[in-house]
Scaffold this active site. Structure first.
Site, PDB file in Angstrom:
ATOM      1  N   SER A 261      43.617  49.308  33.511  1.00  0.00           N
ATOM      2  CA  SER A 261      44.523  49.866  34.515  1.00  0.00           C
ATOM      3  C   SER A 261      45.905  50.142  33.929  1.00  0.00           C
ATOM      4  O   SER A 261      46.345  49.477  32.988  1.00  0.00           O
ATOM      5  CB  SER A 261      44.670  48.910  35.703  1.00  0.00           C
ATOM      6  OG  SER A 261      43.438  48.706  36.338  1.00  0.00           O
TER       7      SER A 261
HETATM    8  N1  SAH Z   1      41.151  44.739  35.735  1.00  0.00           N
HETATM    9  C1  SAH Z   1      40.659  45.655  34.741  1.00  0.00           C
HETATM   10  C2  SAH Z   1      40.430  47.025  35.329  1.00  0.00           C
HETATM   11  C3  SAH Z   1      39.141  47.581  34.869  1.00  0.00           C
HETATM   12  S1  SAH Z   1      38.571  49.022  35.741  1.00  0.00           S
HETATM   13  C4  SAH Z   1      41.578  45.707  33.528  1.00  0.00           C
HETATM   14  O1  SAH Z   1      42.712  45.203  33.617  1.00  0.00           O
HETATM   15  O2  SAH Z   1      41.173  46.202  32.486  1.00  0.00           O
HETATM   16  C5  SAH Z   1      37.497  48.334  36.971  1.00  0.00           C
HETATM   17  C6  SAH Z   1      36.398  47.431  36.499  1.00  0.00           C
HETATM   18  O3  SAH Z   1      35.601  47.091  37.648  1.00  0.00           O
HETATM   19  C7  SAH Z   1      35.434  48.045  35.498  1.00  0.00           C
HETATM   20  O4  SAH Z   1      35.355  47.211  34.375  1.00  0.00           O
HETATM   21  C8  SAH Z   1      34.100  48.093  36.241  1.00  0.00           C
HETATM   22  O5  SAH Z   1      32.983  47.922  35.405  1.00  0.00           O
HETATM   23  C9  SAH Z   1      34.266  46.949  37.229  1.00  0.00           C
HETATM   24  N2  SAH Z   1      33.402  47.028  38.402  1.00  0.00           N
HETATM   25  C10 SAH Z   1      32.999  48.132  39.069  1.00  0.00           C
HETATM   26  N3  SAH Z   1      32.211  47.816  40.116  1.00  0.00           N
HETATM   27  C11 SAH Z   1      32.112  46.462  40.134  1.00  0.00           C
HETATM   28  C12 SAH Z   1      31.430  45.535  40.975  1.00  0.00           C
HETATM   29  N4  SAH Z   1      30.672  45.934  42.007  1.00  0.00           N
HETATM   30  N5  SAH Z   1      31.575  44.216  40.703  1.00  0.00           N
HETATM   31  C13 SAH Z   1      32.332  43.792  39.652  1.00  0.00           C
HETATM   32  N6  SAH Z   1      32.988  44.627  38.819  1.00  0.00           N
HETATM   33  C14 SAH Z   1      32.881  45.951  39.046  1.00  0.00           C
END
Ligand code: SAH
Length: 221
Positions: free
Chosen positions: A71
């Site tokens: 993010s």
């Molecule tokens: N907090 C992260 C943001 C990553 S983007 C950071 O700081 O890097 C969002 C993330 O949510 C992705 O890694 C994706 O694989 C995950 N994601 C998507 N759907 C999900 C679900 N149903 N349960 C858990 N994680 C999920």
């Protein structure tokens, strides 16, 4: 994410870049000093693909793996500020991704329980975070159902764009707790804050538009 031993050095140059990032975020309206301090401490370049290493302290989202992104720092700061994190609080994070947001929460003294849906990312992050000295509880699973075994949580944070607010996440919140979740299925999501007023009452407010990768309903999609 290939990690060379080199990459795991945090040097004065990185510290300087972080200081500038913190100033930029405060200029954009982030006022919670604990949030800014945490962002000033977490080496964001450790979470990066070598291809983008030089740009790790720009206020931009970047690709990590499995089609996902780390993010944008402003978004991390904004969501964390909305949560009003206090030391020792139990926080459930949905979407571990790179682990950067997890590290920011841990720097603020929270106890973090974090769920990732994609094995590839889960496997990477479970190695890198302990290497950096962070000790969250990591789960490979589905964020839509939360983490009943460790509930209730003081705060719940969703870091992917959700089509709706999953009921289990509201149920697993303590009374007085806060849930921050980007909601929407289009290109943009609305940042929704849900405050649990009593066991059955919730207050919902909207905090503006953001862009997230979608919250997945099936594994590895
Ligand atoms: N907090 C992260 C943001 C990553 S983007 C950071 O700081 O890097 C969002 C993330 O949510 C992705 O890694 C994706 O694989 C995950 N994601 C998507 N759907 C999900 C679900 N149903 N349960 C858990 N994680 C999920």
């Amino acid at each position: 994410m290939p990690f060379s031993p080199n990459q795991l050095k945090d040097e004065a140059i990185h510290e300087g870049k972080r200081e500038r990032l913190v100033k930029e975020l405060s200029g954009k309206g982030i006022t919670d000093t604990a949030v800014l301090q945490a962002i000033g401490k977490v080496p964001r370049h450790f979470f990066f693909n070598t291809a983008f290493l030089q740009r790790a302290y720009e206020d931009i989202a970047f690709p990590i793996a499995a089609g996902q992104t780390i993010s944008q720092p402003y978004t991390v700061a904004f969501q964390t500020q909305l949560l009003q994190i206090k030391k020792g609080e139990k926080v459930l994070e949905i979407g571990t991704g790179s682990g950067y947001q997890t590290a920011v929460l841990l720097e603020m003294g929270a106890r973090v329980f974090t769920i990732e849906r994609q094995k590839e990312l889960f496997d990477k992050t479970k190695v890198i975070l302990p290497k950096m000295g962070y000790a969250p509880k990591l789960f490979y699973g589905d964020g839509y159902i939360g983490q009943e075994a460790y509930a209730p949580f003081d705060k719940v944070l969703v870091t992917a764009g959700a089509p709706f607010i999953p009921e289990p996440l509201k149920l697993q919140l303590k009374v007085g707790g806060r849930l921050v979740i980007p909601v929407g299925e289009g290109a943009l999501q609305e940042m929704i804050l849900v405050e649990k007023v009593s066991a059955s009452e919730f207050r919902q407010t909207n905090h503006g538009s953001f862009r997230f990768v979608p919250m997945l309903t099936e594994k590895n999609k």
